[in-house]
Scaffold this motif. Sequence first.
Motif, PDB file in Angstrom:
ATOM      1  N   ARG A  28       0.144  15.249   7.217  1.00  0.00           N
ATOM      2  CA  ARG A  28       0.513  13.830   7.136  1.00  0.00           C
ATOM      3  C   ARG A  28       0.774  13.440   5.675  1.00  0.00           C
ATOM      4  N   GLU A  29       1.486  12.329   5.523  1.00  0.00           N
ATOM      5  CA  GLU A  29       1.822  11.851   4.179  1.00  0.00           C
ATOM      6  C   GLU A  29       0.595  11.272   3.483  1.00  0.00           C
ATOM      7  N   SER A  30       0.693  11.162   2.171  1.00  0.00           N
ATOM      8  CA  SER A  30      -0.342  10.510   1.374  1.00  0.00           C
ATOM      9  C   SER A  30      -0.466   9.042   1.767  1.00  0.00           C
ATOM     10  N   ASP A  31      -1.684   8.537   1.721  1.00  0.00           N
ATOM     11  CA  ASP A  31      -1.936   7.106   1.894  1.00  0.00           C
ATOM     12  C   ASP A  31      -1.755   6.452   0.526  1.00  0.00           C
ATOM     13  N   PHE A  32      -0.818   5.512   0.408  1.00  0.00           N
ATOM     14  CA  PHE A  32      -0.528   4.897  -0.883  1.00  0.00           C
ATOM     15  C   PHE A  32      -1.401   3.688  -1.185  1.00  0.00           C
ATOM     16  N   GLY A  33      -2.336   3.363  -0.297  1.00  0.00           N
ATOM     17  CA  GLY A  33      -3.281   2.292  -0.597  1.00  0.00           C
ATOM     18  C   GLY A  33      -2.597   0.991  -0.955  1.00  0.00           C
ATOM     19  N   TRP A  34      -2.853   0.511  -2.172  1.00  0.00           N
ATOM     20  CA  TRP A  34      -2.278  -0.737  -2.681  1.00  0.00           C
ATOM     21  C   TRP A  34      -0.754  -0.763  -2.557  1.00  0.00           C
ATOM     22  N   GLY A  35      -0.124   0.403  -2.650  1.00  0.00           N
ATOM     23  CA  GLY A  35       1.336   0.476  -2.612  1.00  0.00           C
ATOM     24  C   GLY A  35       1.938   0.570  -1.224  1.00  0.00           C
ATOM     25  N   GLU A  36       1.126   0.821  -0.216  1.00  0.00           N
ATOM     26  CA  GLU A  36       1.636   1.070   1.136  1.00  0.00           C
ATOM     27  C   GLU A  36       2.475  -0.102   1.641  1.00  0.00           C
ATOM     28  N   GLY A  37       3.709   0.211   2.042  1.00  0.00           N
ATOM     29  CA  GLY A  37       4.593  -0.786   2.616  1.00  0.00           C
ATOM     30  C   GLY A  37       5.242  -1.719   1.613  1.00  0.00           C
ATOM     31  N   ARG A  38       5.021  -1.496   0.322  1.00  0.00           N
ATOM     32  CA  ARG A  38       5.551  -2.385  -0.703  1.00  0.00           C
ATOM     33  C   ARG A  38       6.582  -1.651  -1.563  1.00  0.00           C
ATOM     34  N   THR A  39       7.358  -2.392  -2.304  1.00  0.00           N
ATOM     35  CA  THR A  39       8.309  -1.794  -3.235  1.00  0.00           C
ATOM     36  C   THR A  39       7.679  -1.697  -4.623  1.00  0.00           C
ATOM     37  N   LEU A  40       8.244  -0.841  -5.448  1.00  0.00           N
ATOM     38  CA  LEU A  40       7.732  -0.709  -6.810  1.00  0.00           C
ATOM     39  C   LEU A  40       7.908  -2.022  -7.572  1.00  0.00           C
ATOM     40  N   ALA A  41       9.000  -2.735  -7.311  1.00  0.00           N
ATOM     41  CA  ALA A  41       9.227  -4.016  -7.974  1.00  0.00           C
ATOM     42  C   ALA A  41       8.146  -5.028  -7.602  1.00  0.00           C
ATOM     43  N   GLU A  42       7.749  -5.046  -6.328  1.00  0.00           N
ATOM     44  CA  GLU A  42       6.685  -5.952  -5.902  1.00  0.00           C
ATOM     45  C   GLU A  42       5.362  -5.604  -6.577  1.00  0.00           C
ATOM     46  N   LEU A  43       5.089  -4.324  -6.677  1.00  0.00           N
ATOM     47  CA  LEU A  43       3.851  -3.892  -7.326  1.00  0.00           C
ATOM     48  C   LEU A  43       3.851  -4.238  -8.806  1.00  0.00           C
ATOM     49  N   ALA A  44       4.980  -4.013  -9.464  1.00  0.00           N
ATOM     50  CA  ALA A  44       5.073  -4.306 -10.892  1.00  0.00           C
ATOM     51  C   ALA A  44       4.946  -5.799 -11.164  1.00  0.00           C
ATOM     52  N   ALA A  45       5.429  -6.609 -10.235  1.00  0.00           N
ATOM     53  CA  ALA A  45       5.289  -8.056 -10.404  1.00  0.00           C
ATOM     54  C   ALA A  45       3.830  -8.480 -10.328  1.00  0.00           C
ATOM     55  N   ASP A  46       3.045  -7.801  -9.508  1.00  0.00           N
ATOM     56  CA  ASP A  46       1.620  -8.105  -9.370  1.00  0.00           C
ATOM     57  C   ASP A  46       0.795  -7.561 -10.527  1.00  0.00           C
ATOM     58  N   ASP A  47       1.089  -6.334 -10.938  1.00  0.00           N
ATOM     59  CA  ASP A  47       0.256  -5.691 -11.959  1.00  0.00           C
ATOM     60  C   ASP A  47       1.089  -4.654 -12.716  1.00  0.00           C
ATOM     61  N   PRO A  48       1.885  -5.092 -13.694  1.00  0.00           N
ATOM     62  CA  PRO A  48       2.765  -4.147 -14.400  1.00  0.00           C
ATOM     63  C   PRO A  48       2.017  -3.039 -15.131  1.00  0.00           C
ATOM     64  N   ALA A  49       0.838  -3.338 -15.667  1.00  0.00           N
ATOM     65  CA  ALA A  49       0.084  -2.308 -16.390  1.00  0.00           C
ATOM     66  C   ALA A  49      -0.347  -1.190 -15.454  1.00  0.00           C
ATOM     67  N   ARG A  50      -0.744  -1.552 -14.246  1.00  0.00           N
ATOM     68  CA  ARG A  50      -1.174  -0.532 -13.287  1.00  0.00           C
ATOM     69  C   ARG A  50      -0.003   0.355 -12.876  1.00  0.00           C
ATOM     70  N   VAL A  51       1.165  -0.247 -12.704  1.00  0.00           N
ATOM     71  CA  VAL A  51       2.341   0.535 -12.345  1.00  0.00           C
ATOM     72  C   VAL A  51       2.728   1.478 -13.487  1.00  0.00           C
ATOM     73  N   ARG A  52       2.643   0.995 -14.718  1.00  0.00           N
ATOM     74  CA  ARG A  52       2.950   1.868 -15.859  1.00  0.00           C
ATOM     75  C   ARG A  52       1.988   3.045 -15.927  1.00  0.00           C
ATOM     76  N   ALA A  53       0.715   2.800 -15.626  1.00  0.00           N
ATOM     77  CA  ALA A  53      -0.269   3.891 -15.627  1.00  0.00           C
ATOM     78  C   ALA A  53       0.073   4.930 -14.573  1.00  0.00           C
ATOM     79  N   PHE A  54       0.498   4.477 -13.408  1.00  0.00           N
ATOM     80  CA  PHE A  54       0.899   5.384 -12.335  1.00  0.00           C
ATOM     81  C   PHE A  54       2.112   6.204 -12.750  1.00  0.00           C
ATOM     82  N   GLU A  55       3.068   5.560 -13.392  1.00  0.00           N
ATOM     83  CA  GLU A  55       4.277   6.267 -13.810  1.00  0.00           C
ATOM     84  C   GLU A  55       3.986   7.298 -14.898  1.00  0.00           C
ATOM     85  N   ARG A  56       2.989   7.042 -15.740  1.00  0.00           N
ATOM     86  CA  ARG A  56       2.620   8.014 -16.782  1.00  0.00           C
ATOM     87  C   ARG A  56       1.922   9.224 -16.187  1.00  0.00           C
TER      88      ARG A  56
END
Length: 232
Positions: A86-114
């Motif tokens: 089965r696929e990974s569970d994306f938790g906070w990201g499940e069902g959302r777009t990267l843009a939506e996540l970045a709007a909520d918490d840009p620092a957290r998204v940058r950490a994920f991308e690093r």
Amino acid sequence: MTARLLLVRHGRTVWHAENRYAGISDIALTDAGAQQAEELAGWALARSRREPVGAVVSSPLERARRTAQPAARVLGLRPAVHEGLRESDFGWGEGRTLAELAADDPARVRAFERDAERGAFPGSEPPAAVASRVCAALREVAAAHDGRTVLVVAHNTAFRIALCALLGIPVGRYRQVLPRLENAAVTEIDVDGERTALRALNVPTGTGAATGPAEAGQPPSPATADRTGERP
């Protein structure tokens, strides 16, 4: 002996157009995804004529099972399901777009991308856990079909993380090393116990196979600019 595994990412889903993270959510294929599954079946039949495909195994999620079914049908096989694929569970990201996540918490998204391991989304399945689960599943499939070729249909992130682990690459770098696996394309590996050899990556199986999505945070290439998709 060695088992040859033909790893296939499922066909396009209804969340591709909005570029949403599809992890454990049971998302259906689009008509285009169903067509990719049929094209995969034709590819598998042609491959089996020169190197018999002895089994078809898939993730339990509908998009993977639906992608595997036409290939199993033309090969005269009954598709098996392995829960470990089965696929990974994306938790906070499940069902959302990267843009939506970045709007909520840009620092957290940058950490994920690093670093996708150290910066994993809250509530998500850690990449190390995904690696352990999916590698174990692939080794079980290989052991059960020693000396044979198996078509294995599952998911973009699950496969990329597992490939990194199998090939000795830090799993936190899976997004940089393997930006994407194309929908319905084949990545071929040989598995012999704890040893793994990569034979081919992202081999297209149909007319739409080379138009998959870019990875999260990366712009699509000109060939894929009109098609978005899952961004694990």
